[in-house]
Write a protein that holds these residues in place. Structure first.
Motif, short mmCIF file in Angstrom:
data_model
loop_
_atom_site.label_atom_id
_atom_site.label_comp_id
_atom_site.label_asym_id
_atom_site.label_seq_id
_atom_site.Cartn_x
_atom_site.Cartn_y
_atom_site.Cartn_z
N ALA A 228 0.55 24.26 -2.70
CA ALA A 228 -0.87 23.86 -2.63
C ALA A 228 -1.78 25.05 -2.89
CB ALA A 228 -1.16 23.25 -1.26
N GLU A 229 -1.41 26.22 -2.36
CA GLU A 229 -2.21 27.42 -2.59
C GLU A 229 -2.22 27.78 -4.08
OE1 GLU A 229 -2.44 31.82 -0.60
OE2 GLU A 229 -0.51 31.22 -1.45
N LYS A 230 -1.04 27.75 -4.70
CA LYS A 230 -0.95 28.11 -6.12
C LYS A 230 -1.77 27.17 -7.00
CE LYS A 230 3.56 30.43 -6.24
NZ LYS A 230 4.96 30.34 -6.74
N GLU A 231 -1.71 25.89 -6.69
CA GLU A 231 -2.46 24.91 -7.48
C GLU A 231 -3.96 25.16 -7.36
OE1 GLU A 231 -1.19 21.12 -6.05
OE2 GLU A 231 0.73 21.15 -7.13
N ALA A 232 -4.41 25.51 -6.16
CA ALA A 232 -5.83 25.80 -5.97
C ALA A 232 -6.25 27.06 -6.71
CB ALA A 232 -6.13 25.92 -4.47
N LEU A 233 -5.39 28.08 -6.68
CA LEU A 233 -5.71 29.31 -7.41
C LEU A 233 -5.76 29.05 -8.91
CD1 LEU A 233 -3.49 31.86 -5.42
CD2 LEU A 233 -5.99 31.77 -5.44
N SER A 234 -4.84 28.23 -9.40
CA SER A 234 -4.82 27.89 -10.83
C SER A 234 -6.08 27.13 -11.25
CB SER A 234 -3.58 27.06 -11.17
OG SER A 234 -2.41 27.79 -10.94
N ALA A 235 -6.66 26.41 -10.28
CA ALA A 235 -7.88 25.64 -10.55
C ALA A 235 -9.14 26.50 -10.39
CB ALA A 235 -7.95 24.44 -9.62
N GLY A 236 -8.96 27.81 -10.16
CA GLY A 236 -10.10 28.72 -10.07
C GLY A 236 -10.65 28.91 -8.68
N LYS A 237 -9.93 28.44 -7.66
CA LYS A 237 -10.40 28.61 -6.28
C LYS A 237 -10.19 30.06 -5.83
CE LYS A 237 -11.35 24.21 -5.69
NZ LYS A 237 -12.74 23.71 -5.50
N SER A 238 -10.99 30.49 -4.85
CA SER A 238 -10.85 31.83 -4.30
C SER A 238 -9.63 31.92 -3.39
CB SER A 238 -12.10 32.18 -3.48
OG SER A 238 -12.17 31.36 -2.31
N ARG A 239 -9.27 33.13 -2.99
CA ARG A 239 -8.14 33.32 -2.06
C ARG A 239 -8.33 32.47 -0.81
NH1 ARG A 239 -6.42 36.15 2.54
NH2 ARG A 239 -8.61 36.42 3.06
N LYS A 240 -9.52 32.54 -0.21
CA LYS A 240 -9.79 31.78 1.01
C LYS A 240 -9.71 30.28 0.76
CE LYS A 240 -13.16 33.00 3.86
NZ LYS A 240 -14.51 33.12 4.52
N GLU A 241 -10.32 29.81 -0.30
CA GLU A 241 -10.31 28.38 -0.61
C GLU A 241 -8.89 27.88 -0.85
OE1 GLU A 241 -14.68 27.86 -2.79
OE2 GLU A 241 -12.93 28.59 -3.93
N ALA A 242 -8.06 28.71 -1.48
CA ALA A 242 -6.69 28.32 -1.78
C ALA A 242 -5.86 28.19 -0.49
CB ALA A 242 -6.05 29.32 -2.72
N ILE A 243 -6.11 29.09 0.45
CA ILE A 243 -5.41 29.00 1.74
C ILE A 243 -5.82 27.72 2.47
CG2 ILE A 243 -5.13 30.07 4.01
CD1 ILE A 243 -5.45 32.81 2.55
N TYR A 244 -7.11 27.41 2.42
CA TYR A 244 -7.57 26.18 3.08
C TYR A 244 -7.09 24.92 2.35
CZ TYR A 244 -10.38 28.58 6.57
OH TYR A 244 -10.79 29.34 7.64
N ALA A 245 -6.76 25.04 1.08
CA ALA A 245 -6.15 23.91 0.39
C ALA A 245 -4.76 23.62 0.97
CB ALA A 245 -6.05 24.20 -1.11
N ALA A 246 -4.03 24.69 1.28
CA ALA A 246 -2.74 24.52 1.95
C ALA A 246 -2.92 23.94 3.35
CB ALA A 246 -2.01 25.86 2.01
N TYR A 247 -3.94 24.41 4.04
CA TYR A 247 -4.30 23.88 5.37
C TYR A 247 -4.48 22.36 5.28
CZ TYR A 247 -7.19 23.60 9.71
OH TYR A 247 -7.71 23.30 10.94
N ASP A 248 -5.25 21.91 4.29
CA ASP A 248 -5.52 20.49 4.14
C ASP A 248 -4.25 19.69 3.82
OD1 ASP A 248 -8.20 20.75 4.71
OD2 ASP A 248 -8.84 20.79 2.62
N ARG A 249 -3.35 20.29 3.05
CA ARG A 249 -2.11 19.57 2.75
C ARG A 249 -1.29 19.36 4.02
NH1 ARG A 249 2.31 20.52 -2.16
NH2 ARG A 249 3.51 18.62 -1.71
N PHE A 250 -1.32 20.36 4.92
CA PHE A 250 -0.56 20.20 6.17
C PHE A 250 -1.19 19.14 7.06
CE2 PHE A 250 0.83 20.93 10.45
CZ PHE A 250 2.15 21.31 10.31
#
Length: 622
Positions: A228-250
């Motif tokens: 989930a973090e990698k997908e968010a980073l690939s979509a141009g999200k910041s480090r923080k946003e990508a971590i919270y994308a993983a948070y949301d998946r959990f």
């Protein structure tokens, strides 16, 4: 005769080195374990491999928050009296803002978890084990929030050590033997049985010590977070946003769905909304000043303020002149703790639901009044006080306090002098782990993650062991009107990291496992350093005493008024005097608990780490 001389030398080493005995100085104490000296960083936790995970992150350039997150993840994967479905609570010193931050990543009661529900099941308290003991998972959210807000690394980097452990690591004897000892209960839960008992039908069904223990389901869950973090980073999200994308998946995605499905299949109450609506809270910690040192604890959803209350009470006494672990010192500190813990038992609870009188409880004037109750003999019937007048209010619970007073008055001599049986001690001392980190940029982290210890219900095919923290609620308002279960409410827990500041700089970071004994051991460690000048390793190993004159937060929530455990090298004249003062004494060879701590040497610009000789706790410094 050799034993006598060794004992005298130990007393001198603990009580006299800082006072300038000839040829001996601070830091030269013959401790059982060495002091950890570091210039760049320190990492201490409950297992050697957990400390190694933190060291690896530091070596890659991570800060103390990055390292702490990796250590929590690693110890959760190793089932070091916690797992991924447990809870995480932390204090963080931010050198940029020069403030201490509190992290509340404790899960809450799920939908349907009410007083009426548990009573309808014929229970006096929520259960110790099983799906009905589970609060919603907090540790994953705690790790990801700490990392996103205060760390520097990616989630993938920080989870790498724990993912490698999940692929397979040589399991330690303590964990492997706990699985074997608890296998009858584990067999009730199919997903737990699949993981913990790989040798079903054999004489030993759990892994053997040193066997490679593999957790495929957990590895897949952690891989989904990284994905989930990698997908968010690939979509141009910041480090923080990508971590919270993983948070949301959990908490909102496919992982959450499987946690809910697997929990409900086994009789639990979780709903998808319970996980989706839960949030980590970043809070203001509570603190008091003790002789020029600011001591920080989490809010009253933990037992942490009891340490602050104890310090306020003890400030009214000259502890140093009493002498380390003299009869007068033990009697004074014991009763101060009894007063503070009686207030804890009645008044503490989730401030999002009930407003505890914390201003009054932490008032210096209230502490002076409580200190007047300390006498030469122990009072086994100490009860909660009335702090409301010290914040200009009237106590709305005086009728309940009166009922408690009447119940205490009816305690018989037999009830007061009950033995510390095995089940009571197992409940009272239920463990966790601790994580202490610091770095040369000034970041300091103190954490007591817990929950999901063996035997744990595993939530479906996630590999995530669920918390047992619901048991810390009570179902009778006479015990506490502040700590009754409601959906969305956090139980009052024993988990209690500590940070102390002096002259605007970090002074001491310290934590310990051990249920209701935690703030007892932490209080004594702090006094060992501040009042008796012990170095940090000596302070972690020094002989503490443990009181059981407070209600256990686990199991049957029992209390043992007057019961005290002393280390077995306590002089007989002290044990006899304490017995004459109303104490019921037991002697153990270890009493200090697995304390972990970091002391900051600002004179030389270095860290001093201490990790007691109690168990497997271990530290690394550089």
């Amino acid at each position: 005769m050799k034993k006598f001389y060794l004992f005298v030398f130990t007393l001198i080493s603990l009580n006299g080195f800082a006072q300038g005995l000839p040829g001996l100085g601070a830091g030269t104490t013959p401790n059982n374990k060495p002091i950890l000296h570091g210039k760049n960083w320190v990492a201490i936790t409950g297992k050697p491999l957990g400390a190694t995970a933190g060291a690896a992150i530091f070596q890659q350039g991570g800060n103390a928050v990055d390292a702490a997150c990796a250590m929590i993840a690693a110890t959760s994967t190793m089932w070091d009296v916690l797992s991924w479905g447990g809870e995480t609570q932390a204090l963080i010193y931010n050198p940029n803002t020069k403030k201490v931050i509190a992290i509340n990543a404790l899960g809450y009661a799920p939908t349907g978890a009410t007083v009426e529900f548990y009573k309808s099941q014929g229970m006096d308290y929520p259960p110790q084990f099983g799906p009905l003991a589970a609060t919603t998972p907090g540790t994953p959210g705690g790790i990801m929030t700490m990392l996103a807000e205060y760390g520097t690394m990616s989630l993938e980097q920080v989870l790498k050590p724990s993912m490698e452990l999940a692929k397979g690591y040589p399991i330690e004897a303590q964990t492997a033997n706990a699985m074997e000892a608890q296998k009858a209960r584990i067999k009730q839960w199919p997903y737990s049985k699949k993981i913990f008992l790989p040798h079903l039908g054999e004489d030993r069904e759990a892994p053997s010590p040193g066997e490679i223990f593999v957790q495929e389901d957990l590895y897949k869950t952690l891989s989904k977070l990284v994905e989930a973090e990698k997908e968010a980073l690939s979509a141009g999200k910041s480090r923080k946003e990508a971590i919270y994308a993983a948070y949301d998946r959990f908490y909102k995605g496919d992982i959450a769905k499987e946690i809910v499905r697997g929990t409900r299949e086994q009789g639990g109450l979780f709903t998808e909304a319970d996980l989706a609506n839960w949030k980590v809270k970043i809070e203001e910690p509570l603190h008091v000043n003790y002789k020029g040192i600011d001591v920080y604890k989490l809010q009253e959803w933990t037992q942490g303020p009891a340490l602050l209350q104890s310090l306020n009470i003890l400030e009214n006494f000259d502890l140093k002149s009493m002498g380390y672990n003299s009869a007068n010192y033990i009697n004074t500190v014991y009763q101060a703790m009894s007063l503070a813990f009686a207030d804890r038992d009645f008044y503490y609870g989730d401030p999002a639901f009930v407003k505890s009188p914390m201003k009054g409880l932490l008032s210096k004037d209230y502490a002076k009044e409580r200190a007047k109750q300390i006498g030469e003999n122990n009072d086994p019937k100490i009860m909660a006080g009335d702090p409301y007048p010290f914040q200009g209010e009237t106590n709305p619970h005086l009728d309940l306090l009166k009922k408690n007073q009447m119940a205490l008055a009816e305690l018989s001599t037999e009830q007061i002098n009950r033995n510390l049986d095995e089940k009571f001690l197992s409940d009272f001392l239920s463990g966790t782990t601790s994580v202490e980190t610091a770095d040369d940029e000034g970041w300091v982290v103190s954490v007591t993650p817990s929950g999901g210890w063996i035997p744990a219900v595993v939530a479906g095919n996630t590999g995530v062991g669920l918390s047992q923290r619901m048991q810390s609620f009570v179902l009778d308002e006479k015990i506490s009107p502040f700590n009754l279960p409601e959906p969305g409410k956090r139980p009052r827990v024993t988990l209690t990291p500590s940070l102390a500041m002096k002259d605007g700089k970090p002074f001491l970071a310290f934590a310990v496992q051990g249920g209701d004994s935690q703030d007892q051991n932490l209080l004594q460690l702090f006094l060992n350093v501040v009042e008796f000048g012990m170095d940090i390793q000596a302070a972690t190993e020094a002989a503490n005493f443990n009181s059981y004159q407070m209600q256990s937060s686990f199991g049957d929530h029992e209390i043992r008024p007057g019961a005290i455990v002393l280390r077995d090298d306590t002089p007989i004249w002290i044990t006899k005097e304490l017995a004459s003062r109303g104490y019921s004494i037991e002697l153990w060879n270890k009493t200090s608990g697995p304390l972990n701590a970091i002391w900051f040497d600002w004179k030389h610009g270095s860290f001093w780490g201490g990790s007691s000789d109690y168990g497997d706790d271990y530290g690394i410094a550089w």
